[in-house]
Design an enzyme around this catalytic site. Structure first.
Site, PDB file in Angstrom:
ATOM      1  N   GLY A   1       1.179  -2.063   6.500  1.00  0.00           N
ATOM      2  CA  GLY A   1      -0.234  -2.311   6.902  1.00  0.00           C
ATOM      3  C   GLY A   1      -0.807  -3.305   5.515  1.00  0.00           C
ATOM      4  O   GLY A   1      -1.395  -4.277   5.681  1.00  0.00           O
ATOM      5  N   LYS A   2      -0.512  -2.433   4.250  1.00  0.00           N
ATOM      6  CA  LYS A   2      -0.837  -3.276   3.150  1.00  0.00           C
ATOM      7  C   LYS A   2      -0.359  -4.705   3.027  1.00  0.00           C
ATOM      8  O   LYS A   2      -0.824  -5.700   2.461  1.00  0.00           O
ATOM      9  CB  LYS A   2      -0.504  -2.538   1.925  1.00  0.00           C
ATOM     10  CG  LYS A   2      -1.565  -1.155   1.628  1.00  0.00           C
ATOM     11  CD  LYS A   2      -1.214  -0.493   0.507  1.00  0.00           C
ATOM     12  CE  LYS A   2      -2.145   0.699   0.114  1.00  0.00           C
ATOM     13  NZ  LYS A   2      -1.547   1.267  -1.284  1.00  0.00           N
TER      14      LYS A   2
ATOM     15  N   THR B   1       5.216  -2.348  -2.581  1.00  0.00           N
ATOM     16  CA  THR B   1       4.804  -1.303  -1.704  1.00  0.00           C
ATOM     17  C   THR B   1       5.838  -1.447  -0.577  1.00  0.00           C
ATOM     18  O   THR B   1       6.464  -2.148  -0.273  1.00  0.00           O
ATOM     19  CB  THR B   1       3.120  -1.752  -0.854  1.00  0.00           C
ATOM     20  OG1 THR B   1       3.125  -0.530  -0.251  1.00  0.00           O
ATOM     21  CG2 THR B   1       3.491  -3.063  -0.171  1.00  0.00           C
TER      22      THR B   1
ATOM     23  N   GLU C   1       7.560   7.541  -7.927  1.00  0.00           N
ATOM     24  CA  GLU C   1       6.567   8.828  -7.650  1.00  0.00           C
ATOM     25  C   GLU C   1       5.180   8.554  -8.258  1.00  0.00           C
ATOM     26  O   GLU C   1       5.127   8.039  -9.518  1.00  0.00           O
ATOM     27  CB  GLU C   1       7.388  10.175  -8.164  1.00  0.00           C
ATOM     28  CG  GLU C   1       6.452  11.276  -7.987  1.00  0.00           C
ATOM     29  CD  GLU C   1       7.123  12.276  -8.507  1.00  0.00           C
ATOM     30  OE1 GLU C   1       6.478  13.528  -8.417  1.00  0.00           O
ATOM     31  OE2 GLU C   1       8.337  12.459  -9.020  1.00  0.00           O
TER      32      GLU C   1
ATOM     33  N   ASP D   1      -3.262   0.485  -5.254  1.00  0.00           N
ATOM     34  CA  ASP D   1      -3.358   1.962  -4.974  1.00  0.00           C
ATOM     35  C   ASP D   1      -4.759   1.926  -4.560  1.00  0.00           C
ATOM     36  O   ASP D   1      -5.714   1.587  -5.129  1.00  0.00           O
ATOM     37  CB  ASP D   1      -3.218   2.839  -5.940  1.00  0.00           C
ATOM     38  CG  ASP D   1      -2.830   4.164  -5.840  1.00  0.00           C
ATOM     39  OD1 ASP D   1      -2.060   4.489  -5.033  1.00  0.00           O
ATOM     40  OD2 ASP D   1      -3.803   5.297  -5.914  1.00  0.00           O
TER      41      ASP D   1
ATOM     42  N   ASP E   1      -8.831   3.436   8.992  1.00  0.00           N
ATOM     43  CA  ASP E   1      -9.679   2.309   9.475  1.00  0.00           C
ATOM     44  C   ASP E   1     -10.470   2.843  10.941  1.00  0.00           C
ATOM     45  O   ASP E   1     -11.517   2.346  10.896  1.00  0.00           O
ATOM     46  CB  ASP E   1      -8.862   1.016   9.982  1.00  0.00           C
ATOM     47  CG  ASP E   1      -8.558   0.186   8.547  1.00  0.00           C
ATOM     48  OD1 ASP E   1      -8.764   0.391   7.573  1.00  0.00           O
ATOM     49  OD2 ASP E   1      -7.930  -0.654   8.880  1.00  0.00           O
TER      50      ASP E   1
END
Length: 202
Positions: free
Chosen positions: A17-18, A13, A45, A74, A163
């Site tokens: 944040g993830k 990623t 993509e 995802d 959030d």
């Protein structure tokens, strides 16, 4: 179910944040986490119409390029009154000429809800699908969900993405008003990570 025996894991990623959430959940297990950015990998993509399909694209691209196991998430928010939108296009709703802006995405979601005429509470759920891919092409997948409602205006400054407008069932605060520890105990990504840990780490 194949177990993860390597102590190195690429989190495929570019979303900071993830990455922070996944590091907080996995590094206590003794796993060294790196990301696409650490290896100079471009983000592939995302051309699929499901969370699983897009997670597969990201995980396999990183595993193949680096010869290491790769974990990809995802995820997105599905709003009942919007027929599940933005769903797999959650991040796309944040796209602006200057990059992603999730305040824009939240405003777009709110405007669509008002235009729909749907009464409150606006039911929604967050979904996270993880794919763990190995360089030989093997994969395992895991899904986590959390139900709740969308509110307006946004509340809280913690977290990321949507959030500030999502309150999980059984609670009165948004994810953005919770500490990282509180959110991870309840969230869709926390649930998918725990499923991965149970199956592949033991």
């Amino acid at each position: 179910m194949r177990r993860l025996t390597d102590t190195r894991l690429v989190v495929a990623t570019g979303n900071k944040g993830k990455l922070e959430e996944m590091r907080a959940l996995l590094e206590p297990r003794g796993i060294g986490i790196t990301s696409n950015a650490d290896h100079g990998l471009p983000e592939p993509e995302e051309t699929e119409n499901t969370f699983l399909g897009n997670a597969r694209i990201k995980a396999h691209a990183a595993a193949k390029a680096l010869g290491l196991p790769a974990l990809a998430d995802d995820s997105g928010i599905e709003v009942e009154a919007l027929d599940g939108a933005p769903g797999v296009r959650t991040a796309d709703w944040a796209e602006t000429p200057n990059g992603r802006d999730f305040l824009v995405a939240m405003e777009r979601t709110h405007d669509a809800l008002v235009a729909s005429g749907a009464p409150e509470p606006w039911r929604a759920r967050f979904v996270s699908v993880l794919v763990l891919a190995w360089p030989d092409g093997h994969e395992e997948s895991f899904r986590g969900e959390v139900n709740g409602r969308v509110i307006w205006p946004p509340q809280g400054v913690l977290g990321h993405g949507y959030d500030p407008i999502f309150i999980p069932d059984g609670h009165e605060r948004t994810f953005a008003e919770m500490t990282a520890e509180e959110k991870n105990a309840l969230s869709h990504r926390g649930a998918s990570i725990r499923a991965f840990e149970a199956a592949c780490l033991g």
